[in-house]
Design a protein around this motif. Structure first.
Motif, PDB file in Angstrom:
ATOM      1  N   ILE A 166       0.838  -1.211   0.000  1.00  0.00           N
ATOM      2  CA  ILE A 166       0.000   0.000   0.000  1.00  0.00           C
ATOM      3  C   ILE A 166       0.866   1.252   0.000  1.00  0.00           C
ATOM      4  N   LEU A 167       1.891   1.275   0.850  1.00  0.00           N
ATOM      5  CA  LEU A 167       2.752   2.453   0.944  1.00  0.00           C
ATOM      6  C   LEU A 167       3.457   2.751  -0.379  1.00  0.00           C
ATOM      7  N   LYS A 168       3.918   1.732  -1.055  1.00  0.00           N
ATOM      8  CA  LYS A 168       4.587   1.947  -2.346  1.00  0.00           C
ATOM      9  C   LYS A 168       3.630   2.580  -3.354  1.00  0.00           C
ATOM     10  N   ALA A 169       2.365   2.208  -3.281  1.00  0.00           N
ATOM     11  CA  ALA A 169       1.370   2.793  -4.192  1.00  0.00           C
ATOM     12  C   ALA A 169       1.053   4.238  -3.823  1.00  0.00           C
ATOM     13  N   LEU A 170       1.184   4.576  -2.548  1.00  0.00           N
ATOM     14  CA  LEU A 170       0.819   5.913  -2.097  1.00  0.00           C
ATOM     15  C   LEU A 170       1.768   6.999  -2.592  1.00  0.00           C
ATOM     16  N   GLN A 171       2.892   6.622  -3.146  1.00  0.00           N
ATOM     17  CA  GLN A 171       3.761   7.648  -3.731  1.00  0.00           C
ATOM     18  C   GLN A 171       3.110   8.281  -4.955  1.00  0.00           C
ATOM     19  N   TYR A 172       2.099   7.616  -5.511  1.00  0.00           N
ATOM     20  CA  TYR A 172       1.372   8.129  -6.673  1.00  0.00           C
ATOM     21  C   TYR A 172       0.042   8.777  -6.283  1.00  0.00           C
ATOM     22  N   ASN A 173      -0.241   8.817  -4.986  1.00  0.00           N
ATOM     23  CA  ASN A 173      -1.485   9.390  -4.480  1.00  0.00           C
ATOM     24  C   ASN A 173      -1.147  10.679  -3.750  1.00  0.00           C
ATOM     25  N   ASN A 174      -1.830  11.757  -4.071  1.00  0.00           N
ATOM     26  CA  ASN A 174      -1.516  13.058  -3.486  1.00  0.00           C
ATOM     27  C   ASN A 174      -2.492  13.523  -2.422  1.00  0.00           C
ATOM     28  N   THR A 175      -3.442  12.683  -2.036  1.00  0.00           N
ATOM     29  CA  THR A 175      -4.462  13.150  -1.100  1.00  0.00           C
ATOM     30  C   THR A 175      -4.483  12.418   0.239  1.00  0.00           C
ATOM     31  N   LEU A 176      -4.120  11.149   0.277  1.00  0.00           N
ATOM     32  CA  LEU A 176      -4.217  10.418   1.546  1.00  0.00           C
ATOM     33  C   LEU A 176      -3.218  10.995   2.537  1.00  0.00           C
ATOM     34  N   ALA A 177      -3.726  11.467   3.658  1.00  0.00           N
ATOM     35  CA  ALA A 177      -2.880  12.094   4.670  1.00  0.00           C
ATOM     36  C   ALA A 177      -2.664  11.198   5.885  1.00  0.00           C
ATOM     37  N   ILE A 178      -3.627  10.318   6.164  1.00  0.00           N
ATOM     38  CA  ILE A 178      -3.517   9.458   7.352  1.00  0.00           C
ATOM     39  C   ILE A 178      -3.836   8.012   6.986  1.00  0.00           C
ATOM     40  N   LEU A 179      -2.921   7.128   7.349  1.00  0.00           N
ATOM     41  CA  LEU A 179      -3.104   5.693   7.172  1.00  0.00           C
ATOM     42  C   LEU A 179      -3.052   5.060   8.555  1.00  0.00           C
ATOM     43  N   GLY A 180      -4.152   4.466   8.973  1.00  0.00           N
ATOM     44  CA  GLY A 180      -4.219   3.795  10.265  1.00  0.00           C
ATOM     45  C   GLY A 180      -4.064   2.298  10.077  1.00  0.00           C
ATOM     46  N   ILE A 181      -3.043   1.724  10.724  1.00  0.00           N
ATOM     47  CA  ILE A 181      -2.736   0.301  10.547  1.00  0.00           C
ATOM     48  C   ILE A 181      -2.498  -0.366  11.905  1.00  0.00           C
ATOM     49  N   PRO A 182      -2.485  -1.711  11.928  1.00  0.00           N
ATOM     50  CA  PRO A 182      -2.220  -2.414  13.176  1.00  0.00           C
ATOM     51  C   PRO A 182      -0.806  -2.135  13.694  1.00  0.00           C
ATOM     52  N   LYS A 183      -0.607  -2.388  14.967  1.00  0.00           N
ATOM     53  CA  LYS A 183       0.707  -2.247  15.595  1.00  0.00           C
ATOM     54  C   LYS A 183       1.551  -3.476  15.258  1.00  0.00           C
ATOM     55  N   TYR A 184       2.851  -3.256  15.028  1.00  0.00           N
ATOM     56  CA  TYR A 184       3.771  -4.340  14.690  1.00  0.00           C
ATOM     57  C   TYR A 184       4.960  -4.316  15.640  1.00  0.00           C
ATOM     58  N   CYS A 185       5.812  -5.338  15.513  1.00  0.00           N
ATOM     59  CA  CYS A 185       7.042  -5.349  16.291  1.00  0.00           C
ATOM     60  C   CYS A 185       7.935  -4.192  15.816  1.00  0.00           C
ATOM     61  N   ASP A 186       8.939  -3.854  16.601  1.00  0.00           N
ATOM     62  CA  ASP A 186       9.794  -2.709  16.293  1.00  0.00           C
ATOM     63  C   ASP A 186      10.464  -2.813  14.926  1.00  0.00           C
ATOM     64  N   GLU A 187      10.918  -4.003  14.559  1.00  0.00           N
ATOM     65  CA  GLU A 187      11.615  -4.170  13.273  1.00  0.00           C
ATOM     66  C   GLU A 187      10.692  -3.839  12.100  1.00  0.00           C
ATOM     67  N   VAL A 188       9.482  -4.361  12.126  1.00  0.00           N
ATOM     68  CA  VAL A 188       8.519  -4.099  11.044  1.00  0.00           C
ATOM     69  C   VAL A 188       8.100  -2.629  11.071  1.00  0.00           C
ATOM     70  N   THR A 189       7.869  -2.090  12.259  1.00  0.00           N
ATOM     71  CA  THR A 189       7.488  -0.685  12.387  1.00  0.00           C
ATOM     72  C   THR A 189       8.563   0.217  11.780  1.00  0.00           C
ATOM     73  N   ASN A 190       9.813  -0.069  12.042  1.00  0.00           N
ATOM     74  CA  ASN A 190      10.905   0.739  11.495  1.00  0.00           C
ATOM     75  C   ASN A 190      10.941   0.685   9.970  1.00  0.00           C
ATOM     76  N   LYS A 191      10.670  -0.477   9.391  1.00  0.00           N
ATOM     77  CA  LYS A 191      10.626  -0.594   7.931  1.00  0.00           C
ATOM     78  C   LYS A 191       9.466   0.226   7.364  1.00  0.00           C
ATOM     79  N   ILE A 192       8.332   0.171   8.045  1.00  0.00           N
ATOM     80  CA  ILE A 192       7.157   0.936   7.602  1.00  0.00           C
ATOM     81  C   ILE A 192       7.446   2.435   7.672  1.00  0.00           C
TER      82      ILE A 192
END
Length: 110
Positions: free
Chosen positions: A59-85
């Motif tokens: 989803i994030l890779k696609a959002l580079q082509y979207n100019n309007t989405l300001a907030i993405l609410g997602i589940p909590k992940y471990c620190d390693e995954v969170t850092n990548k996100i």
């Protein structure tokens, strides 16, 4: 999943709250495709779904082509995954800035 088929041509919807709907990584690909085309949605909340970090990355890779989405609410992940996100979020915001977009993407974890 039908709701995502209607999003590309929709210019009225600003918030889509799909938390606790058993959204999986397979659906993330559909969301990503939709978000490339939709230019009205400002907030997408997807808390409490079995989405992996890879699904969020699609989803994030696609959002580079979207100019309007300001907030993405997602589940909590471990620190390693969170850092990548967060790294992908930085990439998306840089790409948006490079294309003269003034909307920065913010990610909320819950």
């Amino acid at each position: 999943m039908l709701i995502f088929m209607a999003l590309p041509g929709n210019n009225q919807l600003k918030l889509l709250e799909i938390s606790s709907n058993n959204i999986s990584d397979d659906v993330c690909q559909v969301i990503a495709t939709t978000m490339k085309e939709n230019q009205s949605l400002k907030r997408l909340e997807m808390y409490e779904n079995p989405i992996s970090g890879e699904g969020v990355a699609v989803i994030l890779k696609a959002l580079q082509y979207n100019n309007t989405l300001a907030i993405l609410g997602i589940p909590k992940y471990c620190d390693e995954v969170t850092n990548k996100i967060i790294g992908l979020q930085t990439f998306v915001n840089k790409r948006r800035k490079d294309s003269n977009c003034t909307v920065n993407l913010k990610i909320n974890f819950s």
